[in-house]
Design an enzyme around this catalytic site. Structure first.
Site, PDB file in Angstrom:
ATOM      1  N   GLN A 291      -0.779 -15.210  71.400  1.00 52.90           N
ATOM      2  CA  GLN A 291      -2.225 -15.484  71.335  1.00 52.90           C
ATOM      3  C   GLN A 291      -2.874 -15.590  72.720  1.00 52.90           C
ATOM      4  OE1 GLN A 291      -4.392 -16.917  68.240  1.00 52.90           O
ATOM      5  NE2 GLN A 291      -5.713 -15.974  69.771  1.00 52.90           N
TER       6      GLN A 291
ATOM      7  N   HIS B 161      -2.940 -14.960  59.553  1.00 52.60           N
ATOM      8  CA  HIS B 161      -2.392 -15.952  60.499  1.00 52.60           C
ATOM      9  C   HIS B 161      -2.094 -17.230  59.714  1.00 52.60           C
ATOM     10  CE1 HIS B 161      -3.484 -13.814  64.350  1.00 52.60           C
ATOM     11  NE2 HIS B 161      -4.237 -13.168  63.472  1.00 52.60           N
TER      12      HIS B 161
ATOM     13  N   HIS C  84      -2.183  -8.451  57.410  1.00 57.78           N
ATOM     14  CA  HIS C  84      -2.574  -9.125  58.664  1.00 57.78           C
ATOM     15  C   HIS C  84      -3.222 -10.465  58.344  1.00 57.78           C
ATOM     16  CE1 HIS C  84      -4.101  -8.762  63.020  1.00 57.78           C
ATOM     17  NE2 HIS C  84      -4.463  -9.964  62.590  1.00 57.78           N
TER      18      HIS C  84
ATOM     19  N   ASP D 109      -7.054 -11.450  57.742  1.00 58.94           N
ATOM     20  CA  ASP D 109      -6.961 -12.053  59.071  1.00 58.94           C
ATOM     21  C   ASP D 109      -6.899 -13.589  58.996  1.00 58.94           C
ATOM     22  OD1 ASP D 109      -6.643 -12.017  61.798  1.00 58.94           O
ATOM     23  OD2 ASP D 109      -8.697 -11.463  62.270  1.00 58.94           O
TER      24      ASP D 109
ATOM     25  N   TRP E 200     -11.734 -19.790  63.298  1.00 59.36           N
ATOM     26  CA  TRP E 200     -12.487 -18.566  63.585  1.00 59.36           C
ATOM     27  C   TRP E 200     -13.276 -18.084  62.382  1.00 59.36           C
ATOM     28  CZ3 TRP E 200      -7.517 -19.492  65.310  1.00 59.36           C
ATOM     29  CH2 TRP E 200      -7.382 -19.605  66.701  1.00 59.36           C
TER      30      TRP E 200
HETATM   31 FE   FE2 Z   1      -5.530 -11.428  63.851  1.00 58.16          FE
END
Ligand code: FE2
Length: 416
Positions: free
Chosen positions: A151, A58, A56, A308, A314
């Protein structure tokens, strides 16, 4: 390829592994340590494992932190604001450059299998187009699965359903979702039904950002699990994050876990990201904002850890080192009893491979692709404790990474 003096997980003695035409042809126990051979790779008694798996991440957002501005509060909401500014400047080449640079970091840490989410709430599908090319270009070092990730929602985003269908038609491997972000609970449920229909129709896997909030009333996991059970999709479905489960009460969880076991879906926890972004509305006591990893594992469900983000709006840190994420996850989830430590690499190898449904394309077994990593440690426990580096990474029988051991020099006067 021939590799001698390999220590295998949970087995005593040393092993020799042979491969021809990219596949393992023999994995045999040795009688003692063998002397170095000119044409053989020598694991030197260190741990040889299948490659680490990153289930996982991005890639479209990776390495964008600070562009054009840093997230000063560190919150999810400022992250969304900063990402909106950066998203407006995305280009095909920009995404490809950052994705390849990030995949290089993952390779350097012994990862050879990656699932990336790609934002498809963009009428031009720019990021998807770029990552479809990266998937092909990266084949010599990484197997890449692409998730069509909405998203900004499916039913609460203009043309959301059409964009998801187009993304799958253009070659995405996995159907994504974000039901807790839809405007209403009803939209969250209708979006889940739509995406499960789409996966059934296309034969694709499913990976949903599910209940990524501290709100204990966010209960889309039960909907995803029931649809998984009713459709018989089992391990083809993954629930990512599920951090609201960390805020559910035990009475609800007792009922929920029965359903999860019947459904047999997978779970991915991103502990560094979640401990950073969740708990932000709490003063003290402050929740951890991480799903019930130990409890899922004890209940016989498949659960693993993932990064992630790497340096995005983020989450500003991250360098591709999955053992760092494993270390954090085991701390946060109270999983440092010795039995957990003894098998901790399960959470970044076999369990993650099941999420990606790698099947007989993964693992140290005769007939499977000759992919392996030599870690600078003798066991799971020592690999975690010492944050062992990948000394060697072999893919389809060829060395794709070799790392020279670190050498420290301590002057005589400083020695004990
Ligand atoms: Fe995610």
């Amino acid at each position: 390829m021939k590799m001698i003096n390999a220590q295998l997980r949970h087995r005593s003695g040393l092993y020799t592994l042979c491969a021809e035409q990219g596949r393992f042809t023999a994995i045999e126990p040795q009688h003692g340590e063998l002397a170095p051979e000119a044409l053989a790779l020598d694991a030197g008694g260190q741990l040889v494992i299948p490659p680490l798996v990153e289930p996982h991440i991005h890639l479209d957002a990776a390495l964008t932190a600070g562009e054009p501005a840093w997230n000063m509060s560190g919150t999810l909401f400022e992250g969304i604001e900063r990402w909106a500014e950066r998203k407006a400047t995305l280009s095909h080449e920009d995404i490809k450059l950052r994705a390849h640079a990030t995949l290089d970091m993952l390779r350097d840490h012994g990862i050879q299998h990656v699932r990336t989410h790609v934002d498809v709430t963009d009428p031009s599908l720019t990021a998807l187009g770029a990552l479809l090319e990266v998937r092909d270009e990266a084949r010599d070092r990484i197997d890449l699965q692409i998730v069509a990730f909405p998203q900004e929602g499916i039913d609460s985003f203009p043309q959301g359903r059409a964009l998801m269908e187009e993304a799958m038609a253009r070659g995405a491997d996995v159907v994504g979702g974000i039901p807790h972000y839809e405007h209403t609970r009803e939209q969250g449920i209708s979006a889940l039904t739509f995406l499960m229909d789409l996966a059934e129709r296309t034969g694709a896997l499913v990976d949903v950002h599910c209940d990524e909030t501290d709100d204990p009333h966010s209960r889309f996991l039960e909907v995803l699990a029931e649809q998984t059970r009713a459709r018989g999709m089992g391990a083809r479905v993954t629930a990512s994050h599920t951090v609201a489960m960390g805020s559910y009460d035990n009475a609800y969880c007792a009922k929920l876990f029965r359903l999860l076991q019947k459904a047999g879906l997978n779970f991915v926890s991103c502990p560094t990201e979640s401990i950073h972004l969740q708990g932000r509305f709490d003063t003290f006591p402050k929740r951890r904002g991480v799903t019930r990893v130990a409890e899922l594992d004890r209940a016989g469900l498949n659960v693993c850890f993932a990064q992630d983000s790497i340096k995005d709006p983020w989450y500003p840190l991250g360098n591709g080192n999955l053992l760092r994420v494993l270390d954090a996850g085991l701390h946060i989830c109270h999983m440092m009893g010795f039995e957990d430590l003894r098998r901790c690499l399960d959470f970044v190898t076999d369990h993650s491979a099941k999420v990606m449904q790698l099947g007989d394309q993964y693992g140290l077994e005769v007939g499977r692709p000759a992919n392996l990593v030599v870690l600078d440690a003798e066991s799971d426990y020592e690999a975690l404790r010492r944050q062992a580096k990948a000394r060697l990474s072999v893919r389809h029988g060829e060395v794709i990474l070799r790392r020279e051991p670190e050498r420290l020099i301590v002057p005589q006067a400083a020695r004990t």
